[in-house]
Design a protein around this motif. Structure first.
Motif, PDB file in Angstrom:
ATOM      1  N   LYS A  28      62.603  56.413 -46.357  1.00 10.65           N
ATOM      2  CA  LYS A  28      62.709  55.882 -47.704  1.00 10.65           C
ATOM      3  C   LYS A  28      64.057  56.271 -48.278  1.00 10.65           C
ATOM      4  CE  LYS A  28      60.491  56.091 -52.273  1.00 10.65           C
ATOM      5  NZ  LYS A  28      59.368  56.686 -53.057  1.00 10.65           N
ATOM      6  N   SER A  30      66.370  56.825 -51.710  1.00  9.09           N
ATOM      7  CA  SER A  30      66.300  57.029 -53.159  1.00  9.09           C
ATOM      8  C   SER A  30      67.617  57.604 -53.650  1.00  9.09           C
ATOM      9  CB  SER A  30      65.149  57.984 -53.519  1.00  9.09           C
ATOM     10  OG  SER A  30      65.490  59.315 -53.199  1.00  9.09           O
ATOM     11  N   THR A 100      62.522  61.051 -47.121  1.00 10.12           N
ATOM     12  CA  THR A 100      63.349  60.432 -48.160  1.00 10.12           C
ATOM     13  C   THR A 100      64.812  60.808 -47.979  1.00 10.12           C
ATOM     14  OG1 THR A 100      61.517  60.483 -49.733  1.00 10.12           O
ATOM     15  CG2 THR A 100      63.734  60.216 -50.635  1.00 10.12           C
TER      16      THR A 100
END
Length: 453
Positions: A28, A30, A100
């Motif tokens: 992910k 971010s 992340t």
């Protein structure tokens, strides 16, 4: 000379729903505030910069690259206005969730900074290390994996199952951010470890002033299946063993686990040598040499653990662990010949016996909140029942009554309840942690014994 033979046998998992033989990458993207970066460019290259494949992150910042050949890769993540990040993936041959990936705003980038590939990602309060395929394949437990990763500042003894800082400080071990026992880390399958979080300067978040570092294994779980294993370390010529058996069953969001760990020692000829020095204000120093005499030594340490875990990724975690520790040491004995200048030789003998059992129940709940926040609640109840006896005597080398002797014993019980609530919010450059802790304990000890001198 003691000869130790280590026999390690790990049963392979079966009925699992994730693929073991096909390499792939997921994660992910971010920003540093925890907000997802949609439509970021994900490029996969070989180490010679040859393009392999690419994709973009979805609206939630997530991406998946599958059907890869086993090889060394460079994963590049970029987006307009952010600093490009490159992650080195050595010997990738299995599905890997790298978690992340945070992209920093390009405005804070200093002139002259060169982007380099690394398998280490740095966060505000920790380092995130991706184990290589070679490290995974050469390991049979969580301890061995950490030993092969050779993290700076840590000393790992995979045989004795001990991890300390280089200064000798204690290290707290966690699995998916839940405090883990020795048996759990020993039973940890290295091929299930996605990444390792290393916190070398833990704050109040971990609520233990004696902890100098924290290791958090981030482990993937099968959607359904059963896995188990055994690990034996036993000596051929003497009574020595560290043995572990475990089994885990997973179904959708739930996982059940059972661990049994046995450590035992049984020596017939243990010797303890010592040197003693006594200093007095108005007399000369006295020195004594204590030469060990063969005496028996034995103990059995049993640890039984039953666990249940319910996890919905990025939503919540519930974990319940019941543990029973049973320790029995019928012989902690030793004898010595005491030599001292201008004094008759003495023999001393110490007999000690120690038994205890300690059941505990640990309940943990963690709720993930939007914008890189979480709330964690933990309640632990324990009981310790112990029985200790010790006898000591000194006699002259000639036959006769003891010149000194005493014995004492302790019969104890302790009940404790510990509750804790923690809230954490991660910002760009700082992490805010707040919480409350409640502790209550009741102890009842009975002391017996006599002292003749």
């Amino acid at each position: 000379m003691k000869i130790l033979v280590c026999i390690t046998f790990i049963l392979g998992s079966f009925l699992t729903l994730y693929a073991q033989g096909e390499a792939g990458i997921s994660g992910k993207v971010s920003d540093v505030k925890g907000q997802p970066v949609s439509y970021a460019n994900i490029t996969l290259q070989r180490v010679d910069s040859t393009f392999v494949t690419g994709c973009t992150s979805d609206e939630k910042g997530k991406f998946v690259i599958s059907k890869l050949e086993a090889d060394n890769y460079l994963l590049q993540i970029s987006f307009v206005g952010y600093i490009t990040q490159v992650i080195r993936l050595d010997n990738l041959s299995r599905p890997l969730d790298i978690g992340t990936i945070q992209l920093a705003d390009e405005a804070i980038m200093l002139q002259g900074v060169t982007v380099k590939a690394s398998n280490v990602m740095k966060r505000v309060d920790r380092q995130i290390i991706l184990p290589t395929d070679k490290q995974v394949k050469s390991s049979t437990s969580g301890y061995e994996l950490l030993s092969h990763m050779q993290l700076a500042g840590l000393k790992v003894n995979s045989i004795e199952r001990k991890i300390t800082t280089v200064s000798g400080g204690s290290v707290q071990l966690r699995i998916n951010d839940i405090v883990a026992s020795t048996a759990q880390v020993q039973a940890l399958r290295p091929d299930e470890v996605l990444r390792v979080e290393y916190i070398d300067n833990p704050g109040v978040r971990y609520a233990d002033t004696e902890v100098e570092a924290v290791i958090n294994y981030i482990v993937r779980r099968a959607e359904s299946g059963i896995s188990g294993g055994v690990s034996f370390t036993n000596a051929v010529t003497t009574g020595f063993g560290d043995d572990n058996v475990y089994i885990r069953a997973t179904h959708k969001l739930s996982q059940f686990g059972l661990n049994y760990y046995l450590s035992y020692r049984d020596y017939d000829d243990r010797k303890v040598d010592e040197e003693q020095m006594f200093s007095f204000t108005e007399a000369k120093e006295r020195r004594r040499e204590l030469i060990g005499i063969s005496t028996p030594f034995s103990y059995q340490d049993h640890s039984i653990e039953a666990s249940y875990n319910l996890t919905k990724p990025e939503k919540y975690i519930f974990n319940a662990v019941f543990t029973e520790n049973i320790y029995n040491s019928p012989h902690g004995d030793y004898g010595q010949l005491i030599k001292e200048t201008e004094q008759k030789d003495l023999y001393n003998y110490t007999r000690s016996e120690y038994n205890y059992h300690s059941p505990s129940l640990d309940l943990y709940y963690k709720k993930f909140l939007p914008h890189d926040q979480f709330l964690a609640l933990n309640v632990v109840g324990t009981y310790i029942g112990s029985d200790y006896e010790r006898e000591y005597s000194e006699v002259h080398s000639e036959a006769g009554a003891p010149v000194s002797s005493y014995d004492y014993g302790t019969d104890g019980s302790r009940y404790s309840l510990i509750g804790e609530g923690i809230y954490q919010k991660t910002f760009d450059k700082i992490t805010l942690t707040g919480g409350i802790k409640y502790m209550q304990a009741y102890t009842h000890n009975r002391y017996t014994g006599d002292v003749n001198e």
